[in-house]
Structures are given as C-alpha cells and as structure tokens.
Enzyme design. Structure first.
Site, short mmCIF file in Angstrom:
data_model
loop_
_atom_site.label_atom_id
_atom_site.label_comp_id
_atom_site.label_asym_id
_atom_site.label_seq_id
_atom_site.Cartn_x
_atom_site.Cartn_y
_atom_site.Cartn_z
N GLU A 1 0.86 -1.18 0.00
CA GLU A 1 0.00 0.00 0.00
C GLU A 1 0.90 1.23 0.00
OE1 GLU A 1 -3.34 2.42 2.67
OE2 GLU A 1 -2.71 0.39 3.27
N ASN B 1 -4.46 5.12 -1.61
CA ASN B 1 -5.72 5.72 -1.18
C ASN B 1 -6.13 6.82 -2.15
OD1 ASN B 1 -6.31 4.52 1.64
ND2 ASN B 1 -4.13 5.04 1.71
N GLU C 1 -7.95 2.37 -3.19
CA GLU C 1 -8.68 2.23 -1.93
C GLU C 1 -9.51 3.50 -1.68
OE1 GLU C 1 -6.08 1.23 1.25
OE2 GLU C 1 -5.01 -0.33 0.13
N ASP D 1 -11.98 0.76 1.99
CA ASP D 1 -11.07 0.92 3.13
C ASP D 1 -11.86 1.24 4.40
OD1 ASP D 1 -8.68 1.00 4.40
OD2 ASP D 1 -8.10 2.99 3.70
N GLU E 1 -6.37 -4.86 8.76
CA GLU E 1 -5.44 -3.75 8.97
C GLU E 1 -5.07 -3.63 10.45
OE1 GLU E 1 -6.38 -0.35 5.78
OE2 GLU E 1 -8.06 -0.69 7.12
#
Length: 762
Positions: free
Chosen positions: A524, A585, A617, A646, A710
């Site tokens: 990520e 993101n 995300e 997310d 996460e």
C-alpha cells in the site's frame, strides 16, 4: 480587363469624342450641328448593355435596364429626327412621342428607386427616419428648383416643354437617389452605385439647365455633345460599383445622418436671396413655401426626438437602478451581496464605530449538491435566505457572501450571540420544500476601536473556521489569539504548494503480508512529506490541508504515477515474485475531478503496469459523495482496476455499499482488530470482540470478495485472524512502511529463499 471596365472606357470614349467634336464645331465650325445628337444614344446603348448582366440579380437593376433603354430610345428618336430636319435642328423641339418614351424611362427609374430597401428600423425609429428623408428630399428639391428648373422656365430663350420636363425628371431622380443612398445599409443594392445613378440624373440635368439659362438655344449643342453623354458614363460607373459590392470588395456602410442637415442649410438659399433683394416672383414663392414646409417637418422631427430622448432617459434611469440593484444583490436569494455588505460595514465603522458581524457557513452543503443535485441545493439556499430575513428582522442586514456562506451585519447594540442562538435553533428544523435539515457554523466578530472592514471580516472568518474545527453546528466569538492556529493551518496550505513544486514528497510502501507465512503479497503506497526545516510532517497534519486547498488532486496524481512506475519496475525485476497488487488511497476530492479516470489510464499506459495489479482504496464516505464519484468508480472497474473499500465497518451504510459499489477487496478496519486476541476467560466477551471480524469475513466470502485485516500489532492477533479465515493482513507487527529500496531487498530475499527451497527439493 473586366467587362465593367470595358464599358466604362467605352462610354468615357463617347463622352470624350463628343467633347472633342463640340470644341471643333464651336471653335472652327467643323462638322454638322446634327452630329451633336448622336453621342447620347450611342453612350446610352453602351450603358444599357452594361446593365444586362445585373438584370438577373434583383428587380432594381432590371428596372434600371428598362429605364435606360427607354431613355436611349427616346434620345435616339431625337437624333433621327434631327438628322431628318437638319435645317431647323436648333429651333425644332424634341418629338412628343420621343419625349414620352424618355419620360417613361425616367418614371420607371423613380419607381425602382422608391422600392430599394433602406436600413431596417423599429417602431420608434421608423417615423424619425421618414421625416429625415422627407426633409432631405424637399430641401434638396427646393434648391434645385430655385437654382435650376425655375430659371429655365423664366429664361428669355427657354428650352422646349419636352426638354424642360426631362430636365425636371432628371433633377427629381438626382434628389430621390441621393436621399435613398443616405439610408441604405447593406442589402442587394450598393449605396455607391445609387450615388452614381443620382449623379447620372442630376449632373447632366443641372448643367443643361445652367447652359440653357446662360446661353439660350445655342446651349443645345454642348448639352447634347458634352453634358448629356456624361449620364451613360456615370451609369456604367454605377454598374462597376455594384459588381464590386457583389464580390464583397466594399465594406458595409453606416446609415448617413448629414443629408437632412445639409438640406436644411440649402433650403435657406432662397430666403437669403430674398433678404438680399431678389424679386419675390412665383418661382421664389414656391421655394419659400418649400422652406416653410421643411421648417415644419423639422419641428415635428424635433418633437419626436425630444419625446424619444425622454423615453431613453427614463429607460436609462430604470436600467441604472436595475444595474445598481444587481451589483449590490445576490441573483439567487435576492439578499444583499458581498459588495453591499462591505459598503454598509464601512459606513458603520465610519459613523458610529459599532458593528458586529456574524459569518454563517452551511455545514456539508456540498453533499446536498452531490447527492440531490444543484437544483435542490439552490432551493435550500433560498430557504436559508428567507430564514435569515425572518430571524434578523430589522436588527441587521443579512447577505449572501457567496456559495453557501452568509453574513449578518448588526449595529443595533443587541448581543450577537443571541442572534446566533436563534439562527441555530431555527436551522434545527427541516426547511425548504424538500424538508431538509441543515446545520451551520457561525463566527462572530465585534469591531474594536480602529478596526477596518478587512480586519472585522478576517476575525469573523477565523471564528467561523474555529467553529467548524470544534465540531460544526455551533458558534464562536473571536478573541485575541484565536487566529494563530488557523493562520498556521493556512500557511501549511501555502507550504504544500511549494513542497510539491520542490519535490519534497516521497512515497513509501507498507507491505501486505500473507498470514500463513509472512510472505509479501502486495503493498500500500503512503505519502510522506520531508520538510526542509520541520523534518517529516505527519500525514494527519498535511492531508486535511491538501483536501481543503484542492492540492490533494495533484498530490494524488503524483502518488498514482509513482506507484504505477515502481510496481511496473518490480514486475520487470522479480517477475512472479513481484507484489501481486499495489494499492493507494483515493480521496473523494480526486474522484470528483473529471480528469481522474483519464489520469489513471495515462499512468498505467506510461508505466506499462497491468490494470489488475493496481488497487485503488476508497472510504465509505467517499463512495457516498454523489453520481460523479459513482460513475468514476464504475469506469475504473470496467477498466479492470481492483477497488478496495477501506476502513470497512466504520461507516453507516457498509452492507448496502457492498451491493452498489463494485468492490473487489474489503479491508477490515484496525478498530475491529484491536483486542481481538484477548482471552480473559470469558468466552462471551471474546466472541463479542471477534463478532465484527467474523461477520465481515463471512460476508466477503459470500460475495466473492478478498479481505485484508489492517492494524495487526501482535502474533496473537495473527493467530486469531487466521482462525477466523483471514489470509492477508498489514500492520506494524508484519512490516513497517518502508522505501521502495527496502521492499526490493525484501523481495530479493524472498526470491532467493524460494529458489533455495526449490534447489533442496531437487
């Protein structure tokens, strides 16, 4: 050489030949007097031929063609009659049939001129234009009568009645054509061509009249040989002018306004002559009557002009008032606008020095526009405006500053906090025809001694911004020092722009690991800011500023391109051992950008990264931001890009989103991982802590979605999540965010370890 130029040269040659013959005849007696009558019909035939190609263009030139043809026939008849009666040519009058044919040609020309269209005019302009044309025509006709036609009628050796009538018709054509030409603006007939027609009628007629009065019957020779052949020449010049205009070689002309004034001056010539002793005979009386008529028309014209000016002044005043209202009021809500607000605040500070400002900003108004449309948003703004008017009443001035921001100026001395409380209480109930609830953040500032308009508004803005930071739906009064955090936040936005230009941002990657063997599955991408003086700035500090300033769009574009480039580089270097997916993101502000989908496609194309290896995300709140966001997400899904939801489970519509949102991955939020491993001896409590994680994995499996847990921070959490069915996770226990070089070393280590196992297996 063009056809029109040939005709012009030919008629000019005829006129020159007539002049040369006349000089030879009068000076040396060379030739017969009857020869003088030949030049007019020859020139007329040439002029008629030059008109032929225009007859297919419009009715005016067809009529002129017929007119010049008839006049040529009439003067040709006169030439034949003169040759047949050479011994009495000087005293013989033009045959009546010949004069009738020529006169018919003049009348046809007049009718054609009358039908030529002039500049279009509205109802208010039509009658003034008609009066102007009447003044011009009557004034010019009176002068030509006085100095041209009337002296012929009273001359000692006057021309025949036929010749006098033809001269008079020529003068009338000259006046009518000149008047018409002054009011032609564009159209099928060129105004310069009309002027040549006027000259063709007026110049020969006036010159003939002067010669007849001055020299008597002997003037017929120079008139026929020199003066009248000028008419065909001027006709061919008019044909050439019309041809040039038809080819677009002449710019559009403006309607003339000088001719009526010139006619008013010229019509006074007979009056001046009488004042200087001119006998008051009947020709003079006719001119004087015309002068009186022109004066009357001028008076009527002045009356209409005065009335029109009054109307224009009234309209101008009304328009000025309307413009002043539009300049000082908002077009949607009809409240005062920012300009009016500043003026009134400046007046209050100058006169009394007492003023309080309430700056009102609607909370989350953009969501209304995104979800319900701008039409509903406009209705809501109008309803808020009416609510402000009702609550403020006569205690202040409510205005719309712009967008979803309003303000109230109060100078009554009442406590502005009381008004703020009333406004918030009123906004607690549904408003507008759509029955919507809307909240507002209010900043209050009271002018201190020596305050300026800008300082008061700045303090109110700081207070309003502070109210938003404190949770919205409230009010804050400005006090000294309140603006320092806000100023720091604003300065941070300015530094973001500089940092982006100076390449101070870096992308780091947090591995997504397999929970069964802690091998790297994906990464990520995370953004980091290395400030030159402050060091590393936390994302929680600069990301909100980037969202507020709109810089999140170029920042997100930078992260997107860098992530695609790096993932493609890993794929080329490590092949099957490269990260299966690279995620980043995406904010709601980016999804609202109409170029976002194109930016993603361009980044993938430039880097060569396959679409299925990119993961974008988005949070639940971003997904709920309107149709533009929904369209963008579905376009990305059709491109083959994997979408991850997310922070799943922290929003309000998670289950419904899984049906409408084209998600491929669900990421379990850290808040549901914290404490999931605790075993306090109470099975019910442990089950409750694991319930959300268990429900999410079961729902994801049922919908065919991948899952990532996460925020994993301990091996016990890994064990519990594996028991629940999770296979992928990320967190500080598994791997910290790291630069791309460290990810490469990790991949190389895994690759070598895998090769070693394969070698041992052999």
């Amino acid at each position: 050489m063009t056809r029109e130029a040939l005709y012009v040269r030919a008629t000019a040659a005829v006129a020159a030949a007539g002049t040369a013959w006349c000089v030879a005849y009068l000076g040396a007696g060379i030739g017969a007097e009857t020869t003088a009558y030949v030049f007019v019909p020859v020139g007329g035939a040439l002029a008629t031929a030059s008109l032929y190609h225009l007859t297919r263009r419009n009715p005016f030139w067809r009529a002129v063609f017929v007119s010049i043809g008839l006049i040529t026939v009439g003067y040709g008849w006169l030439a034949v009659d003169s040759l047949a009666h050479a011994d009495e040519v000087r005293t013989r009058a033009m045959p009546t049939p010949a004069a009738a044919v020529a006169a018919l040609g003049f009348l046809i020309a007049m009718a054609a001129l009358a039908r030529v269209p002039v500049a279009p005019a509205g109802v208010t302009e039509r009658w003034p234009m008609v009066l102007d044309r009447m003044i011009a025509f009557l004034g010019c006709a009176a002068v030509l009568w006085y100095i041209g036609l009337a002296p012929m009628l009273t001359a000692r050796e006057s021309l025949s009645r036929q010749a006098t009538v033809l001269v008079g018709l020529g003068l009338l054509i000259a006046v009518g054509a000149a008047t018409k030409a002054s009011y032609i603006a564009g159209g099928p007939v060129d105004r310069v061509a009309i002027r040549f027609i006027a000259a063709a009628g007026g110049v020969p007629a006036a010159a003939t009249a002067v010669l007849a009065v001055r020299f008597g019957l002997i003037a017929s020779v120079p008139a026929q040989a020199i003066v009248l052949p000028l008419a065909p020449l001027l006709i061919t010049l008019g044909v050439a002018a019309q041809t040039r205009a038809d080819h677009g070689l002449r710019p559009p002309a403006r309607v003339g306004v000088l001719l009526p004034y010139l006619a008013m001056i010229l019509v006074d010539v007979p009056l001046i002559a009488v004042a200087l002793g001119e006998p008051l005979r009947w020709p003079v009386r006719v001119a004087l009557i015309a002068a009186v008529a022109v004066t009357g028309l001028v008076m009527v014209r002045l009356y209409l002009t005065s009335r029109e000016n009054t109307r224009l002044l009234r309209n101008a005043k009304a328009q000025e008032e309307r413009l002043q209202y539009e300049v000082s009021h908002d077009g949607l809500t009809a409240l005062g606008n920012r300009a009016l607000f500043r003026d009134r605040l400046a007046d209050a500070l100058t006169t009394t020095g007492r003023a309080s400002v309430l700056l009102i900003d609607l909370d989350d108004f953009k969501t209304v526009n995104d979800l319900l449309g701008h039409g509903v948003g406009d209705h809501l703004l109008v309803s808020v405006a009416r609510l402000l008017e009702a609550e403020v009443g006569g205690d202040g001035l409510p205005v719309r500053v712009g967008g979803d921001e309003f303000a109230v100026l109060t100078c009554s001395g009442a406590e502005p906090e009381e008004l703020a409380v009333r406004l918030l209480r009123a906004l607690a109930h549904p408003i507008s025809e759509h029955r919507l609830l809307v909240q507002a953040s209010i900043g209050i500032a009271t002018a201190a001694p020596g305050a300026t308009v800008d300082s008061v508004l700045r303090e109110a803005d700081v207070a309003m911004y502070t109210a938003k930071q404190q949770g919205k739906a409230g009010f804050v009064r400005y006090v000294d020092g309140l603006g320092e955090p806000v100023l720091a936040h604003m300065q941070l936005g300015g530094e973001l722009r500089r940092a982006l230009d100076n390449n101070e941002f870096r992308v780091v990657y947090q591995p997504i690991m397999r929970l069964d063997g802690t091998r790297l599955f994906g990464v990520e991408a995370l953004l980091r800011w290395h400030h030159p003086t402050r060091g590393e700035v936390a994302p929680a500090e600069f990301i909100p500023a980037a969202e507020r300033t709109g810089l999140i769009v170029p920042l997100g574009r930078f992260v997107l391109r860098e992530t695609c480039r790096q993932a493609a580089e890993w794929l080329a270097e490590f092949g099957p051992d490269a990260p299966r997916e690279a995620g980043l993101n995406v904010s709601a502000r980016q999804l609202h950008d109409p170029d976002f989908v194109a930016d993603v496609a361009e980044a993938l194309s430039d880097s060569g990264l396959p679409c299925e290896r990119l993961v974008l995300e988005v949070t639940e709140s971003a997904v709920l931001r309107g149709q533009q966001v929904s369209r963008a997400l579905h376009e990305l899904d059709r491109m083959g890009i994997r979408l991850a939801l997310d922070d799943f489970g922290t929003g309000e519509s998670s289950l419904s989103l899984l049906r409408a949102f084209p998600a491929a991955i669900v990421k379990l939020d850290k808040s549901f991982v914290d404490g999931i491993e605790i075993d306090d001896g109470h099975p019910a409590a442990a089950g409750a802590r694991q319930a959300v994680a268990r429900a999410v994995i079961q729902l994801a499996h049922a919908l065919g979605l991948d899952t990532v847990a996460e925020g994993i921070e301990s091996p016990e959490q890994v064990t519990t999540l594996r028991e629940l069915g999770y296979t992928l996770g990320q967190g500080y226990h598994l791997a910290h965010p790291m630069p791309a070089a460290e990810v490469s070393r990790l991949l190389a280590h895994q690759q070598s370890a895998g090769s070693g196992r394969l070698g041992g297996a052999r």
